[in-house]
Design a protein around this motif. Structure first.
Motif, PDB file in Angstrom:
ATOM      1  N   LYS A 217       7.031   4.014  40.361  1.00 51.60           N
ATOM      2  CA  LYS A 217       7.922   4.716  41.287  1.00 51.60           C
ATOM      3  C   LYS A 217       8.487   3.769  42.332  1.00 51.60           C
ATOM      4  O   LYS A 217       9.696   3.779  42.623  1.00 51.60           O
ATOM      5  CB  LYS A 217       7.155   5.856  41.957  1.00 51.60           C
ATOM      6  N   GLN A 218       7.631   2.937  42.883  1.00 52.87           N
ATOM      7  CA  GLN A 218       8.106   1.962  43.870  1.00 52.87           C
ATOM      8  C   GLN A 218       9.019   0.935  43.209  1.00 52.87           C
ATOM      9  O   GLN A 218      10.031   0.517  43.793  1.00 52.87           O
ATOM     10  CB  GLN A 218       6.924   1.269  44.531  1.00 52.87           C
ATOM     11  N   ALA A 221      12.459   2.323  42.894  1.00 54.92           N
ATOM     12  CA  ALA A 221      13.180   2.302  44.167  1.00 54.92           C
ATOM     13  C   ALA A 221      13.781   0.919  44.422  1.00 54.92           C
ATOM     14  O   ALA A 221      14.948   0.796  44.825  1.00 54.92           O
ATOM     15  CB  ALA A 221      12.232   2.692  45.308  1.00 54.92           C
ATOM     16  N   ASP A 273      13.449  10.461  41.515  1.00 53.68           N
ATOM     17  CA  ASP A 273      12.238  10.675  42.309  1.00 53.68           C
ATOM     18  C   ASP A 273      11.545  11.969  41.905  1.00 53.68           C
ATOM     19  O   ASP A 273      10.311  12.036  41.861  1.00 53.68           O
ATOM     20  CB  ASP A 273      12.599  10.708  43.794  1.00 53.68           C
ATOM     21  N   GLY A 277       7.815  12.415  40.584  1.00 52.57           N
ATOM     22  CA  GLY A 277       6.948  13.388  41.240  1.00 52.57           C
ATOM     23  C   GLY A 277       6.302  14.343  40.251  1.00 52.57           C
ATOM     24  O   GLY A 277       5.125  14.692  40.389  1.00 52.57           O
TER      25      GLY A 277
END
Length: 294
Positions: A217-218, A221, A273, A277
């Motif tokens: 996830k990071q 980003a 995102d 999630g």
């Protein structure tokens, strides 16, 4: 005496049955329809959006900036509706989506391999452990002069920076995930006959999965930020993209279109995102860390 005992037994059984009925009724009361669950998850986001748009409109009403520099929400959303119906939007979305998918996939492959190697080989940990963190903290924009020098204004320059921007975060996620695998699980896996690749497949990978997903996830980003920076700096005339259209809107002083494209970029980031999630909630639910609705 016997009659008293029988009466007590019947009374206890009736109380047990009534207690089970009460539990069943309470469980049924907790059941919610899919529409209600969707609304419960959606209304906070809608409220946040409404609050942001309201603040935006208030700022416009104050006259802080002229309408040509800061248009109101009505003008921007009207232009956004026209923008998404143009072929330029879909062509740019296809180009940006392809670059994001290819760059992030390469970053995932490289980051997973590097993180696993560093986590399990002491020499690599000593040599590259701190270097990976240093690369993660380095701004992606700082790589572009080197990328342009190596690959000129090309797709390869953007790809180079996207991979370098995302891979260190993914590698760090793998390293931390493997480091925090309980030794008891490793011993249990070995006692059950797991070794080599099977130990990684059936013990280490599932135990490290939450940290790996957080690293992915990071990493996404960082990849998305690197891609947007790349499309702003490396404008390829033969290929339109979301970032290139943002540059053109700024050069033509089209404030409505510029903010509309920024909204598109934000929405795309929110969709991805949301996908991460959902994956995180599925893992926590499988591990019993998230309450499930019956």
């Amino acid at each position: 005496m016997a009659s008293d005992t029988g009466t007590t037994t019947v009374r206890a059984e009736s109380e047990t049955i009534s207690g089970l009925d009460a539990l069943e009724i309470a469980a049924k009361q907790k059941v919610h329809s899919p529409a209600r669950l969707l609304w419960a998850a959606t209304w906070p986001k809608l409220a946040a959006i409404g609050l942001a748009v309201g603040i935006w409109q208030v700022v416009v009403w104050t006259g802080w900036k002229d309408p040509w520099a800061l248009p109101g929400p009505a003008a921007v959303f009207g232009d956004l509706g026209q923008y998404v119906r143009t072929s330029a939007f879909w062509d740019g979305l296809a180009t940006t989506g392809r670059r994001a998918a290819v760059g992030f996939a390469a970053a995932v492959a490289f980051g997973l391999a590097l993180g696993l190697a560093v986590a399990r080989v002491r020499i690599l940990r000593a040599a590259l452990g701190s270097m990976i963190t240093a690369l993660q903290t380095m701004p992606s924009i700082a790589w572009f002069p080197l990328a342009i020098l190596l690959f000129q204004l090309s797709e390869q320059a953007i790809f180079f920076v996207v991979v370098l921007g995302a891979a260190p975060s993914i590698a760090n996620g793998v390293i931390h995930g493997v480091d925090y695998v309980p030794p008891l699980l490793l011993r249990a896996g070995r006692n059950l006959g797991a070794s080599g690749l099977n130990l990684y497949r059936y013990v280490i990978a599932p135990a490290a999965l939450p940290a790996i997903v957080a690293g992915l996830k990071q990493g996404w980003a960082f990849a998305w930020r690197s891609l947007m920076a790349g499309e702003l700096l490396v404008v390829i005339a033969t290929k339109t993209s979301i970032g290139a259209q943002l540059v053109y809107a700024r050069e033509l002083s089209e404030a409505e279109r510029l903010i509309a494209i920024m909204i598109v970029i934000l929405v795309l980031g929110l969709f991805v995102d949301a996908a991460f999630g959902a994956a995180d909630r599925a893992i926590r639910r499988r591990w019993g860390l998230l309450r499930t609705r019956q």
